[in-house]
Design an enzyme around this catalytic site. Structure first.
Site, short mmCIF file in Angstrom:
data_model
loop_
_atom_site.label_atom_id
_atom_site.label_comp_id
_atom_site.label_asym_id
_atom_site.label_seq_id
_atom_site.Cartn_x
_atom_site.Cartn_y
_atom_site.Cartn_z
N LYS A 58 -16.78 0.38 9.95
CA LYS A 58 -15.67 -0.40 10.24
C LYS A 58 -15.40 -0.43 11.93
CE LYS A 58 -12.55 -0.14 7.67
NZ LYS A 58 -11.14 0.35 6.50
N ASN B 223 0.80 -1.24 -0.13
CA ASN B 223 0.01 0.00 0.07
C ASN B 223 0.84 1.29 -0.07
OD1 ASN B 223 -2.34 -1.55 0.21
ND2 ASN B 223 -2.81 -1.26 2.43
N PRO C 69 -3.90 -12.05 7.81
CA PRO C 69 -4.48 -11.96 9.13
C PRO C 69 -4.82 -10.28 9.37
CG PRO C 69 -2.06 -12.30 9.36
CD PRO C 69 -2.28 -12.19 7.90
N ASP C 70 -6.05 -10.22 9.84
CA ASP C 70 -6.57 -8.72 10.21
C ASP C 70 -6.02 -8.42 11.60
OD1 ASP C 70 -7.75 -6.45 10.85
OD2 ASP C 70 -9.34 -6.78 9.38
N ILE C 71 -4.96 -7.66 11.79
CA ILE C 71 -4.13 -7.57 13.13
C ILE C 71 -5.28 -6.88 13.96
CG2 ILE C 71 -2.08 -6.92 14.14
CD1 ILE C 71 -0.97 -6.92 11.34
N LYS D 257 12.82 -15.38 -10.08
CA LYS D 257 12.10 -14.26 -10.49
C LYS D 257 11.16 -14.67 -11.69
CE LYS D 257 12.59 -10.08 -13.19
NZ LYS D 257 13.58 -9.09 -14.08
O1 C5P Z 1 -9.89 -3.01 6.83
P1 C5P Z 1 -8.88 -1.86 6.57
O2 C5P Z 1 -7.64 -2.30 6.06
O3 C5P Z 1 -9.41 -0.79 5.93
O4 C5P Z 1 -8.73 -1.23 8.23
C1 C5P Z 1 -7.81 -0.28 8.39
C2 C5P Z 1 -7.23 -0.59 9.74
O5 C5P Z 1 -7.03 -1.97 10.03
C3 C5P Z 1 -5.99 0.02 9.91
O6 C5P Z 1 -6.01 0.39 11.39
C4 C5P Z 1 -5.04 -1.00 9.67
O7 C5P Z 1 -3.88 -0.61 10.56
C5 C5P Z 1 -5.75 -2.04 10.26
N1 C5P Z 1 -5.47 -3.47 9.66
C6 C5P Z 1 -4.65 -4.49 10.32
N2 C5P Z 1 -4.57 -5.48 9.54
C7 C5P Z 1 -4.78 -5.85 8.37
C8 C5P Z 1 -5.67 -4.87 7.86
C9 C5P Z 1 -5.78 -3.60 8.24
O8 C5P Z 1 -4.65 -4.49 11.47
N3 C5P Z 1 -4.71 -7.00 7.74
#
Ligand code: C5P
Length: 398
Positions: free
Chosen positions: A338, A208, A304-306, A286
């Protein structure tokens, strides 16, 4: 927020003194009691009458005023203060401080004072860049004096560059921070920052756009308030803040591991722009572009969504979990949803779709979403956002 705080406000002689009138108004609104002191040059730019009227206190101007001395000696003025603020801090006042001169009321108070001092410098760009000012500033900063600004921009004298006094709102936040230094002593704060890089092959990755500046500023602000900060950062270009424990990671999975292994926190701020997806199978060599060969099919899997997993921890959840939401459309609606979906306490949302570059830029505009509602912050520097946030968190953790 500043209720019960005494600010000794020294106004130096510069055109920026007109902004100090607004600062006085903001300070009063915030509950502070102000004792205004003006140099004789300051009185050439704004009238003592305006300053007194806004401050609700008589302005002190003279070192040798028998009436004032009988009422409250000049040394006493500094003893009663919680913080001394110099706005605008002129090159002359800074030079006097650096050299310990005391030939008028303002400089005498500064020499006799034993309270923290916050400088908001304002001067012509050549004066600011002059080696004498550089030397003097280095001396006062070594003496522990805190500074806000100056900002770069067009100046009242028509020249361009650093020298403009910070805006009153920014000075207000710096004052709050100066008064709350040490307020987070004993608290542990986690900050994630920067992008993550998800390798495709040894030379390519998914990422990103994120400079890491906002996260660095947040970590700096919390450390400045005495918190023990663990700063987990992806490969960001912004310099790492000082006085924090830095954990460098590359991928989302590494970031998740670092967060899980970092222990317990009072507050956790997830400012990282984590890549949502990674490729299912990373190529060891590569991937070659060959004429006639079909384009590579990148099979993506979710990272994983931290933020979500920390927010939904059954045990050891931080008291305050804060996420960011970078949105291009329906910012408020998306941020409100969110916050609930992730289970975090606050979301700081920003519109990254407009004309002003937030990602990679110096400034930000935040929509703070909490359980109690939505609050729009004005455009401000990322440093200012960080200071405001640290301020709010410290109140919440009290
Ligand atoms: O769902 P989204 O990525 O838009 O959410 C953004 C928030 O979630 C931010 O605070 C980002 O640091 C956190 N995040 C996370 N792990 C991920 C994706 C997003 O902690 N895999």
């Amino acid at each position: 927020m500043l209720a019960g705080k005494n600010i000794l406000l020294i106004i130096g002689g510069g055109i920026a003194a007109y902004k100090t009138l607004e600062l006085i108004r903001l300070l009063r609104k915030d509950g502070a009691k102000i004792t205004p002191v003006m140099t004789s040059a300051a009185a050439e730019f704004v009238t003592p009458m305006s300053v007194s009227a806004l401050a609700g206190e008589a302005v002190r101007q003279s070192l040798f005023d028998l009436d004032e001395e009988a009422e409250m000696g000049h040394i006493q003025l500094t003893r009663a203060a919680d913080l001394v603020v110099i706005a605008p801090a002129t090159a002359d006042l800074i030079a006097k401080m650096a050299n310990g001169l005391a030939n008028d009321l303002a400089s005498t108070l500064l020499l006799a004072g034993n309270k923290p001092v916050l400088l908001a410098p304002a001067m012509n760009v050549a004066m600011w860049n002059h080696p004498a000012t550089r030397r003097n500033l280095a001396v006062v900063e070594k003496d522990g004096i805190v500074r806000i600004g100056p900002e770069a921009g067009e100046m009242a004298c028509g020249e361009f560059g650093p020298g403009r006094m910070s805006e009153p709102g920014e000075i207000l936040t710096a004052i709050r921070n100066a008064l709350t230094a040490g307020k987070l002593t004993g608290k542990r704060v986690l900050v994630t920052s920067g992008p993550t890089h998800e390798p495709i092959d040894p030379v390519r990755y998914i990422a990103n756009r994120s400079s890491g500046l906002q996260g660095s500023e947040i970590a700096r602000a919390f450390a400045g308030m005495g918190a023990e900060v663990v700063f987990v950062t992806g490969p960001a270009v912004s310099p790492r803040p000082g006085g924090v424990q830095v954990v460098e990671v590359e991928t989302a999975r590494e970031m998740a591991g670092a967060v899980d292994g970092a222990g317990q926190f009072d507050a956790a701020i997830f400012a990282a722009a984590v890549a949502d997806w990674r490729v299912a199978v990373v190529q060891n060599g590569k991937m070659k572009k060959e004429a006639g060969k079909p384009l590579p099919d990148l099979d993506l899997v979710e990272n994983p969504d931290i933020l979500r997993s920390v927010s939904q921890r059954k045990t050891g959840r931080p008291h305050l979990v804060i996420g960011f939401a970078a949105e291009t459309d329906n910012v408020e609606e998306n941020a409100v949803a969110k916050r609930i979906r992730k289970g975090c306490d606050w979301i700081l949302a920003n519109d990254v779709g407009g004309d002003r570059a937030v990602m990679g830029g110096e400034d930000n505009q935040i929509l703070l979403v909490t359980e109690d509602g939505v609050e729009q912050w004005s455009w401000m520097s990322k440093r200012q956002v960080a200071n405001m946030l640290a301020d709010r968190v410290s109140e919440e953790l009290l």
